[in-house]
Design a protein around this motif. Structure first.
Motif, mmCIF file in Angstrom:
data_model
loop_
_atom_site.group_PDB
_atom_site.id
_atom_site.type_symbol
_atom_site.label_atom_id
_atom_site.label_comp_id
_atom_site.label_asym_id
_atom_site.label_seq_id
_atom_site.Cartn_x
_atom_site.Cartn_y
_atom_site.Cartn_z
ATOM 1 N N VAL A 1 0.856 -1.191 0.000
ATOM 2 C CA VAL A 1 0.000 0.000 0.000
ATOM 3 C C VAL A 1 0.888 1.235 0.000
ATOM 4 C CG1 VAL A 1 -1.723 1.326 1.293
ATOM 5 C CG2 VAL A 1 -1.874 -1.173 1.225
ATOM 6 N N GLY A 2 0.580 2.192 -0.872
ATOM 7 C CA GLY A 2 1.260 3.468 -0.868
ATOM 8 C C GLY A 2 0.475 4.484 -0.063
ATOM 9 N N ILE A 3 1.126 5.152 0.849
ATOM 10 C CA ILE A 3 0.470 6.143 1.702
ATOM 11 C C ILE A 3 1.215 7.463 1.576
ATOM 12 C CG2 ILE A 3 -0.144 6.792 4.061
ATOM 13 C CD1 ILE A 3 -0.456 3.876 4.730
ATOM 14 N N ALA A 4 0.519 8.490 1.141
ATOM 15 C CA ALA A 4 1.086 9.828 1.023
ATOM 16 C C ALA A 4 0.493 10.708 2.117
ATOM 17 C CB ALA A 4 0.792 10.413 -0.355
ATOM 18 N N VAL A 5 1.363 11.349 2.862
ATOM 19 C CA VAL A 5 0.948 12.150 4.010
ATOM 20 C C VAL A 5 1.322 13.606 3.767
ATOM 21 C CG1 VAL A 5 1.275 12.569 6.470
ATOM 22 C CG2 VAL A 5 1.208 10.219 5.601
ATOM 23 N N GLY A 6 0.370 14.506 3.900
ATOM 24 C CA GLY A 6 0.632 15.935 3.909
ATOM 25 C C GLY A 6 0.494 16.435 5.332
ATOM 26 N N LEU A 7 1.590 16.793 5.962
ATOM 27 C CA LEU A 7 1.562 17.017 7.404
ATOM 28 C C LEU A 7 2.659 17.976 7.834
ATOM 29 C CD1 LEU A 7 0.549 16.069 10.280
ATOM 30 C CD2 LEU A 7 2.343 14.331 10.157
ATOM 31 N N THR A 8 2.309 18.886 8.720
ATOM 32 C CA THR A 8 3.300 19.713 9.404
ATOM 33 C C THR A 8 3.422 19.196 10.827
ATOM 34 O OG1 THR A 8 2.746 21.655 8.081
ATOM 35 C CG2 THR A 8 3.905 22.040 10.141
ATOM 36 N N ALA A 9 4.562 18.603 11.160
ATOM 37 C CA ALA A 9 4.738 17.996 12.480
ATOM 38 C C ALA A 9 6.221 17.950 12.806
ATOM 39 C CB ALA A 9 4.141 16.591 12.506
ATOM 40 N N SER A 10 6.532 17.698 14.073
ATOM 41 C CA SER A 10 7.918 17.591 14.507
ATOM 42 C C SER A 10 8.567 16.370 13.864
ATOM 43 C CB SER A 10 7.980 17.469 16.030
ATOM 44 O OG SER A 10 7.348 16.266 16.453
ATOM 45 N N THR A 11 9.900 16.359 13.836
ATOM 46 C CA THR A 11 10.600 15.227 13.234
ATOM 47 C C THR A 11 10.346 13.929 13.990
ATOM 48 O OG1 THR A 11 12.605 15.781 14.490
ATOM 49 C CG2 THR A 11 12.418 16.649 12.252
ATOM 50 N N ILE A 12 10.161 14.010 15.303
ATOM 51 C CA ILE A 12 9.910 12.783 16.064
ATOM 52 C C ILE A 12 8.548 12.206 15.707
ATOM 53 C CG2 ILE A 12 9.072 14.107 18.049
ATOM 54 C CD1 ILE A 12 10.818 10.653 18.081
ATOM 55 N N VAL A 13 7.548 13.063 15.485
ATOM 56 C CA VAL A 13 6.232 12.575 15.057
ATOM 57 C C VAL A 13 6.331 11.972 13.663
ATOM 58 C CG1 VAL A 13 3.880 13.258 14.435
ATOM 59 C CG2 VAL A 13 4.923 14.141 16.532
ATOM 60 N N GLN A 14 7.094 12.613 12.779
ATOM 61 C CA GLN A 14 7.310 12.042 11.450
ATOM 62 C C GLN A 14 7.979 10.676 11.544
ATOM 63 O OE1 GLN A 14 9.138 14.755 8.594
ATOM 64 N NE2 GLN A 14 8.483 16.493 9.846
ATOM 65 N N ASP A 15 8.964 10.558 12.428
ATOM 66 C CA ASP A 15 9.661 9.283 12.596
ATOM 67 C C ASP A 15 8.714 8.200 13.127
ATOM 68 O OD1 ASP A 15 11.978 10.393 11.676
ATOM 69 O OD2 ASP A 15 12.907 10.647 13.647
ATOM 70 N N LEU A 16 7.819 8.566 14.016
ATOM 71 C CA LEU A 16 6.840 7.602 14.514
ATOM 72 C C LEU A 16 5.961 7.088 13.373
ATOM 73 C CD1 LEU A 16 5.686 9.296 17.855
ATOM 74 C CD2 LEU A 16 7.065 7.216 17.626
ATOM 75 N N ILE A 17 5.572 7.993 12.487
ATOM 76 C CA ILE A 17 4.744 7.605 11.337
ATOM 77 C C ILE A 17 5.534 6.679 10.411
ATOM 78 C CG2 ILE A 17 3.544 8.443 9.288
ATOM 79 C CD1 ILE A 17 2.981 11.045 10.861
ATOM 80 N N LEU A 18 6.765 7.059 10.087
ATOM 81 C CA LEU A 18 7.581 6.286 9.150
ATOM 82 C C LEU A 18 7.971 4.924 9.702
ATOM 83 C CD1 LEU A 18 9.938 9.100 7.788
ATOM 84 C CD2 LEU A 18 8.031 8.017 6.588
ATOM 85 N N ASN A 19 8.044 4.805 11.023
ATOM 86 C CA ASN A 19 8.420 3.540 11.640
ATOM 87 C C ASN A 19 7.229 2.689 12.054
ATOM 88 O OD1 ASN A 19 11.579 3.266 12.208
ATOM 89 N ND2 ASN A 19 11.031 5.440 12.309
ATOM 90 N N GLY A 20 6.050 3.056 11.572
ATOM 91 C CA GLY A 20 4.889 2.192 11.752
ATOM 92 C C GLY A 20 4.202 2.261 13.093
ATOM 93 N N TYR A 21 4.395 3.353 13.828
ATOM 94 C CA TYR A 21 3.792 3.470 15.148
ATOM 95 C C TYR A 21 2.408 4.129 15.124
ATOM 96 C CZ TYR A 21 7.897 2.015 17.840
ATOM 97 O OH TYR A 21 8.921 1.286 18.398
ATOM 98 N N VAL A 22 2.050 4.753 14.016
ATOM 99 C CA VAL A 22 0.838 5.577 14.014
ATOM 100 C C VAL A 22 -0.275 4.988 13.149
ATOM 101 C CG1 VAL A 22 -0.112 7.845 13.427
ATOM 102 C CG2 VAL A 22 2.134 7.676 14.528
ATOM 103 N N ILE A 23 0.036 4.617 11.924
ATOM 104 C CA ILE A 23 -0.988 4.150 10.989
ATOM 105 C C ILE A 23 -1.158 2.639 11.132
ATOM 106 C CG2 ILE A 23 -1.698 4.052 8.576
ATOM 107 C CD1 ILE A 23 0.141 6.424 8.041
ATOM 108 N N PRO A 24 -2.352 2.157 11.445
ATOM 109 C CA PRO A 24 -2.572 0.708 11.562
ATOM 110 C C PRO A 24 -2.231 -0.006 10.253
ATOM 111 C CG PRO A 24 -4.444 1.939 12.427
ATOM 112 C CD PRO A 24 -3.577 2.924 11.719
ATOM 113 N N ARG A 25 -1.670 -1.216 10.388
ATOM 114 C CA ARG A 25 -1.248 -1.963 9.194
ATOM 115 C C ARG A 25 -1.624 -3.434 9.348
ATOM 116 N NH1 ARG A 25 3.053 -5.094 8.525
ATOM 117 N NH2 ARG A 25 3.992 -4.327 10.468
ATOM 118 N N PRO A 26 -2.273 -4.011 8.344
ATOM 119 C CA PRO A 26 -2.560 -5.452 8.388
ATOM 120 C C PRO A 26 -1.263 -6.255 8.353
ATOM 121 C CG PRO A 26 -3.898 -4.341 6.719
ATOM 122 C CD PRO A 26 -2.849 -3.363 7.158
ATOM 123 N N GLN A 27 -1.240 -7.372 9.043
ATOM 124 C CA GLN A 27 -0.043 -8.200 9.077
ATOM 125 C C GLN A 27 0.313 -8.685 7.674
ATOM 126 O OE1 GLN A 27 -0.315 -11.462 11.796
ATOM 127 N NE2 GLN A 27 1.807 -12.086 11.535
#
Length: 202
Positions: free
Chosen positions: A145-171
């Motif tokens: 799945v391709g996910i495009a995010v338009g977001l203004t956020a701190s780098t740590i929040v961006q890192d959480l998103i990129l490392n799979g901590y925020v968006i639910p993902r099917p196994q």
């Protein structure tokens, strides 16, 4: 917890500001001059008043949107998410999250635990976390799945998103996440990107 004009807690079923003045006022006139008795009674009642005041603070102290420090850590233990993440954030930022970021992560984990697996539900959860952002989801029909995010956020929040901590993902599904850190322009076009991916085994 409601308060009166003096800022004292309002206790359910008792006159403001709590059990101590309420019960002292019930002493008959023949004993109101007994200083030792009144001190003994006040000393005993103070224990109950302190206990009630403590209990009245629980809702605020352990409410996810207002909890801080140790109380937030306790909520994290209940949810199943430690304050320290398992990756090293960029720019030397500590992997131990501050309260604001940790609170956001806990909200994301709760939403992930309640996710029903539908794509449309991803937008609902995302918008509650980042109401002033955009999220585009493209199912490639090949377990990616391709996910495009338009977001203004701190780098740590961006890192959480990129490392799979925020968006639910099917196994077993690979997410390819793209973040435009500066948000979207007026025409809905992207200018600058930061790239990252989340592997199925992460």
């Amino acid at each position: 917890m409601a308060t009166n004009t003096q800022g004292l807690p309002v206790f359910i079923g008792l006159s403001t500001p709590g059990p101590l003045p309420n019960y002292i006022s019930l002493i008959s006139s023949s004993y109101r001059g007994s200083t030792n008795f009144l001190r003994w009674l006040a000393g005993n009642l103070q224990l109950y008043q302190d206990g009630i005041a403590c209990l009245n603070q629980f809702d605020q102290a352990f409410y996810l949107l207002t909890a801080v420090g140790p109380q937030l850590d306790i909520l994290g233990a209940i949810v199943g998410q430690n304050r320290t993440v398992s990756f090293q954030p960029r720019f030397g930022i500590s992997p131990m999250l501050d309260d604001t970021t940790y609170r956001l992560l806990l909200r994301a984990v709760i939403q992930r635990n309640h996710w029903d697996g539908r794509t449309v539900s991803l937008w609902t959860g995302w918008n509650s976390l980042f109401p002033s952002s955009r999220l585009l989801i493209s199912d490639h029909q090949d377990m990616s799945v391709g996910i495009a995010v338009g977001l203004t956020a701190s780098t740590i929040v961006q890192d959480l998103i990129l490392n799979g901590y925020v968006i639910p993902r099917p196994q077993g599904v690979l997410y390819q996440i793209t973040i435009q850190a500066g948000g979207w322009n007026a025409s809905g076009e992207w200018n600058t990107f930061e790239y990252g991916s989340v592997n199925p085994g992460s």
